[in-house]
Enzyme design. Structure first.
Site, PDB file in Angstrom:
ATOM      1  N   HIS A 206     131.018  28.742  82.768  1.00  0.00           N
ATOM      2  CA  HIS A 206     131.022  30.173  82.459  1.00  0.00           C
ATOM      3  C   HIS A 206     132.404  30.792  82.346  1.00  0.00           C
ATOM      4  O   HIS A 206     132.525  31.958  82.000  1.00  0.00           O
ATOM      5  CB  HIS A 206     130.211  30.944  83.506  1.00  0.00           C
ATOM      6  CG  HIS A 206     130.941  31.076  84.807  1.00  0.00           C
ATOM      7  ND1 HIS A 206     131.062  30.043  85.702  1.00  0.00           N
ATOM      8  CD2 HIS A 206     131.611  32.117  85.354  1.00  0.00           C
ATOM      9  CE1 HIS A 206     131.761  30.446  86.744  1.00  0.00           C
ATOM     10  NE2 HIS A 206     132.113  31.703  86.561  1.00  0.00           N
TER      11      HIS A 206
HETATM   12  C1  UD1 Z   1     131.994  36.921  86.868  1.00  0.00           C
HETATM   13  C2  UD1 Z   1     133.296  36.741  87.644  1.00  0.00           C
HETATM   14  C3  UD1 Z   1     133.518  35.260  87.934  1.00  0.00           C
HETATM   15  C4  UD1 Z   1     132.312  34.664  88.628  1.00  0.00           C
HETATM   16  C5  UD1 Z   1     131.074  34.925  87.774  1.00  0.00           C
HETATM   17  C6  UD1 Z   1     129.839  34.372  88.428  1.00  0.00           C
HETATM   18  C7  UD1 Z   1     135.092  38.333  87.168  1.00  0.00           C
HETATM   19  C8  UD1 Z   1     136.416  38.485  86.534  1.00  0.00           C
HETATM   20  N1  UD1 Z   1     134.444  37.191  86.876  1.00  0.00           N
HETATM   21  O1  UD1 Z   1     132.163  36.276  85.615  1.00  0.00           O
HETATM   22  O2  UD1 Z   1     134.640  35.112  88.779  1.00  0.00           O
HETATM   23  O3  UD1 Z   1     132.520  33.283  88.805  1.00  0.00           O
HETATM   24  O4  UD1 Z   1     130.925  36.337  87.587  1.00  0.00           O
HETATM   25  O5  UD1 Z   1     128.759  34.435  87.543  1.00  0.00           O
HETATM   26  O6  UD1 Z   1     134.669  39.175  87.906  1.00  0.00           O
HETATM   27  N2  UD1 Z   1     126.538  39.272  81.056  1.00  0.00           N
HETATM   28  C9  UD1 Z   1     125.205  39.512  80.805  1.00  0.00           C
HETATM   29  N3  UD1 Z   1     124.407  39.835  81.864  1.00  0.00           N
HETATM   30  C10 UD1 Z   1     124.864  39.941  83.134  1.00  0.00           C
HETATM   31  C11 UD1 Z   1     126.218  39.715  83.384  1.00  0.00           C
HETATM   32  C12 UD1 Z   1     127.048  39.371  82.351  1.00  0.00           C
HETATM   33  O7  UD1 Z   1     124.750  39.415  79.694  1.00  0.00           O
HETATM   34  O8  UD1 Z   1     124.065  40.231  84.049  1.00  0.00           O
HETATM   35  C13 UD1 Z   1     127.422  38.855  79.953  1.00  0.00           C
HETATM   36  C14 UD1 Z   1     128.076  39.991  79.220  1.00  0.00           C
HETATM   37  O9  UD1 Z   1     128.223  39.626  77.900  1.00  0.00           O
HETATM   38  C15 UD1 Z   1     129.446  40.053  79.861  1.00  0.00           C
HETATM   39  C16 UD1 Z   1     129.727  38.601  80.163  1.00  0.00           C
HETATM   40  O10 UD1 Z   1     128.458  38.050  80.489  1.00  0.00           O
HETATM   41  O11 UD1 Z   1     130.378  40.631  79.019  1.00  0.00           O
HETATM   42  C17 UD1 Z   1     130.673  38.368  81.300  1.00  0.00           C
HETATM   43  O12 UD1 Z   1     130.241  39.049  82.485  1.00  0.00           O
HETATM   44  P1  UD1 Z   1     131.323  39.492  83.588  1.00  0.00           P
HETATM   45  O13 UD1 Z   1     130.647  40.141  84.729  1.00  0.00           O
HETATM   46  O14 UD1 Z   1     132.426  40.246  82.935  1.00  0.00           O
HETATM   47  O15 UD1 Z   1     131.960  38.133  84.050  1.00  0.00           O
HETATM   48  P2  UD1 Z   1     131.306  36.704  84.352  1.00  0.00           P
HETATM   49  O16 UD1 Z   1     131.661  35.796  83.254  1.00  0.00           O
HETATM   50  O17 UD1 Z   1     129.859  36.832  84.720  1.00  0.00           O
END
Ligand code: UD1
Length: 369
Positions: A206
Site C-alpha cells: 500500500h
Molecule cells: C495510511 C498511512 C500509512 C499506513 C496506512 C495503513 C499516512 C501518511 N499513511 O496510508 O502509514 O500504513 O494508512 O492502511 O498516514 N482510501 C479509500 N478508503 C479509505 C482510505 C483510503 O479509498 O478508507 C484511498 C483514497 O484514495 C486515499 C488513499 O486510499 O487517497 C490513501 O489513503 P490515506 O489515508 O491517505 O493513506 P494510506 O495509503 O491508507
C-alpha cells in the site's frame, strides 16, 4: 480526569484498542473519550475494525477523508482543536505514525495538553516517507513515549529526549494479536477461500513508493510468474485498487477485498510466507514465526530482521523470484522482549500512576485558576 484517544487509520485501531481497554480498567472513574478522525472511512478499513475489537462507538467522528498529506493533516488539526476545546482532556493518547497521529500530536502540543505516544522511537532514517516525519515530530512533542523495542529507546535518547519520558512498555499490536489468537487459530480463513494452509503466499502492498507508480504492475508480473509454483492471496488496500481493478494476473493470483482483522491474522499465521511493504505486518510475522519479505529499501523495525523472520528485498520486484528458494530454513518463533500481551497494562499502570492521583491536572483548569 479525562483521557482522549485519537485514531484515524486502520493500524491505529489495532494498536490503541488494548490501551483503551486497559486504561478503562485501571481508571474506571475517568472519562475515556474516543475520537476517530475519518482518515480511513471505507467500512472495511474502519468500522469492521472497531467492531472486531469491540471498541465503543467513537464519541467524535471528524470525517476528514482523503487528501494530500498537508490537507489531511490540516483538516484533522482543525477538527481536533474544536474537539479538544470542548472536551478539555487531561491527556491525549495517539499511536503509530500516520497523518492523524501527527495532527493530533501537534494540536495537543499547541493547546498545552499532555501527550502520550504509543509505538514511539521507530526510525527508518528515510525522510521521504511521510511516516518518518510523522513519528519523529510526534515523539518530539510527546510527554510520555512508550516504546516496544530497545532500538527505539536508543533512537530517542540519541535525539536528546529525556530518559524519564521514555517507557519500555512492549508492543500493543502484539497484545491485540494475542487476544485474538484463540479465535484466529480456529478461523481457517485459507480453507474458506479454498486454499491449503502453508501452501500460499500472502501479499499486502500500500505504500505510495510502490503502488502509486509503475512498480506495482512489475510486482504483479512477478507474482503471476510465481503463481505457477504457489497460490497468491492479495487483499487489496484501497490505495492500490484503482491500478489493479479490471486487470487479470492469472487464476492463481487472487485479489481480495481488505479483510477483517481476525481473517487477516488467520491467513498470516497459516501462510507459507508473506510479501509486504507494511510496518505492522513485519512485526506480526516476527511474532508468529512466519517468513516475511519486505519490498522496501529500509525498515523502521530492524528487530524483525535481526530476529531472522524478515528479509528486506529493496524496492526491487525482480527479487521476488528468489523468495521461494530462501524458504528452505523456516525462521525460529521467538518473541522479542515484552511482546507478551501485557504492553497495554504496563502503559495503563504508568499513566494511572502519573495521573491517577492528580485531580485538576488539566492545563485548561490551570489556565483559568
Ligand atoms: C495510511 C498511512 C500509512 C499506513 C496506512 C495503513 C499516512 C501518511 N499513511 O496510508 O502509514 O500504513 O494508512 O492502511 O498516514 N482510501 C479509500 N478508503 C479509505 C482510505 C483510503 O479509498 O478508507 C484511498 C483514497 O484514495 C486515499 C488513499 O486510499 O487517497 C490513501 O489513503 P490515506 O489515508 O491517505 O493513506 P494510506 O495509503 O491508507
Amino acid at each position: 480526569m479525562r483521557i482522549t484517544y485519537v485514531v484515524g487509520a486502520r493500524p491505529n485501531i489495532v494498536k490503541m484498542a488494548p490501551v483503551l481497554r486497559a486504561l478503562r480498567r485501571r481508571m474506571p472513574a475517568a472519562d475515556h473519550v474516543l475520537i476517530h478522525t475519518g482518515q480511513h472511512y471505507d467500512r472495511l478499513m474502519s468500522e469492521v475494525f472497531l467492531e472486531q475489537f469491540r471498541m465503543p462507538l467513537p464519541d467524535h467522528m471528524l470525517g476528514v477523508g482523503s487528501g494530500t498529506h498537508s490537507e489531511q493533516t490540516a483538516r484533522v488539526m482543525a477538527g481536533l482543536e474544536a474537539c479538544f476545546r470542548d472536551e478539555r482532556p487531561d491527556l491525549v493518547v495517539v499511536s503509530g505514525d500516520v497523518n492523524s497521529t501527527l495532527a493530533a500530536a501537534l494540536t495537543a502540543a499547541q493547546l498545552g495538553l499532555p501527550l502520550a505516544h504509543v509505538e514511539s522511537g521507530l526510525r527508518s532514517f528515510d525522510r521521504t516517507m511521510p511516516e518518518e516525519l510523522n513519528r519523529r515530530l510526534t515523539d518530539h512533542v510527546a510527554d510520555h513515549l512508550f516504546v516496544h523495542c530497545a532500538d527505539a529507546q536508543e533512537n530517542l535518547l540519541r535525539e536528546g529526549i529525556p530518559a524519564e519520558r521514555i517507557v519500555f512498555a512492549g508492543n500493543t499490536m502484539i497484545d491485540s494479536l494475542m487476544a485474538m489468537e484463540p479465535i484466529f487459530r480456529n478461523r481457517d480463513a485459507a480453507g474458506r477461500l479454498g486454499c491449503e494452509p502453508g501452501r500460499y503466499l500472502l501479499v499486502t502492498l500500500h505504500r505510495p513508493a510502490l503502488v502509486d507508480g509503475p512498480l506495482l504492475l512489475e510486482v504483479m508480473e512477478e507474482l503471476r510468474r510465481l503463481s505457477g509454483q504457489v497460490e497468491v492471496l492479495f487483499p487489496v488496500h484501497p490505495r492500490a485498487r484503482l491500478t489493479l481493478e479490471g486487470r487479470d494476473f492469472g487464476r492463481r493470483v487472487r485479489l481480495l477485498d481488505p479483510l477483517p482483522y481476525v481473517d487477516f491474522l488467520s491467513l498470516e499465521a497459516d501462510a507459507m510466507a508473506v510479501l509486504t511493504d507494511s510496518g505492522g505486518i513485519q512485526e506480526e510475522t516476527t511474532f508468529l514465526g512466519v517468513p516475511c519479505f519486505t519490498l522496501r529499501n529500509n525498515t523502521e523495525r530492524p528487530i524483525t530482521v535481526s530476529h531472522g523472520t524478515n528479509t528486506l528485498l529493496g524496492l526491487e520486484p525482480a527479487r521476488i523470484r528468489d523468495m521461494l528458494s530462501a524458504l528452505e530454513q523456516p525462521p525460529p518463533r521467538v518473541a522479542p522482549p515484552r511482546w507478551d500481551g501485557r504492553a497495554a497494562e504496563r502503559i495503563a499502570d504508568v499513566i494511572g500512576h502519573r495521573y491517577g492521583a492528580a485531580p485538576n491536572a488539566s492545563p485548561f483548569a490551570r489556565a483559568s485558576a
